[in-house]
Write a protein that holds these residues in place. Structure first.
Motif, short mmCIF file in Angstrom:
data_model
loop_
_atom_site.label_atom_id
_atom_site.label_comp_id
_atom_site.label_asym_id
_atom_site.label_seq_id
_atom_site.Cartn_x
_atom_site.Cartn_y
_atom_site.Cartn_z
N VAL A 46 59.42 53.04 43.53
CA VAL A 46 58.35 52.46 42.70
C VAL A 46 58.65 51.02 42.27
N ARG A 47 59.72 50.46 42.80
CA ARG A 47 60.15 49.11 42.39
C ARG A 47 59.03 48.07 42.53
N ASP A 48 58.24 48.16 43.60
CA ASP A 48 57.18 47.17 43.81
C ASP A 48 55.96 47.43 42.92
N GLN A 49 55.99 48.48 42.10
CA GLN A 49 54.87 48.77 41.21
C GLN A 49 55.08 48.24 39.79
N VAL A 50 56.20 47.56 39.57
CA VAL A 50 56.47 46.94 38.28
C VAL A 50 56.41 45.43 38.48
N GLU A 51 55.41 44.79 37.86
CA GLU A 51 55.22 43.34 38.01
C GLU A 51 55.92 42.61 36.88
N VAL A 52 56.62 41.53 37.24
CA VAL A 52 57.30 40.69 36.26
C VAL A 52 56.96 39.23 36.59
N ASN A 53 56.39 38.53 35.62
CA ASN A 53 56.08 37.11 35.78
C ASN A 53 56.68 36.34 34.62
N GLN A 54 57.49 35.32 34.93
CA GLN A 54 58.08 34.48 33.90
C GLN A 54 57.06 33.47 33.42
N VAL A 55 57.09 33.20 32.11
CA VAL A 55 56.13 32.28 31.50
C VAL A 55 56.86 31.42 30.48
N LEU A 56 56.56 30.13 30.48
CA LEU A 56 57.02 29.25 29.40
C LEU A 56 55.83 29.00 28.49
#
Length: 93
Positions: A46-56
């Motif tokens: 399920v690794r590709d089902q967790v979205e992570v986006n970095q934001v400043l």
């Protein structure tokens, strides 16, 4: 007699179906300090089902490092955040 709660080896748990923004803390864009790391622990299928986006967030003079997180799986995701190599303690009870 008081029992001690064992310390967790993650910062927080992102439950299935949850979308959130987590602010790591202040960030200096000129010095690029402090250094933040985020690691998500989930089963490999399920690794590709967790979205992570970095934001400043903010302005260069008053900037915060953050992540937008979304768990689209049916499994909890255990999130570990480090600041300058040191784990940020658990933010859950």
């Amino acid at each position: 007699m008081t029992e001690s709660t064992p310390e967790k080896d993650y910062t927080f748990c992102l439950m299935p179906g949850i979308k959130m923004r987590h602010i790591g803390g202040p960030y200096n864009v000129e010095t690029r300090k402090p250094s933040y790391e985020l690691h998500v622990s989930v089963p490999s299928h399920v690794r590709d089902q967790v979205e992570v986006n970095q934001v400043l967030l903010g302005t260069p003079e008053n900037c915060k490092w953050a992540w937008d997180l979304k768990n689209k799986s049916r499994w909890p995701a255990f999130v570990t955040i480090k600041k300058d190599g040191q784990m940020i303690k658990s933010i859950t009870g």
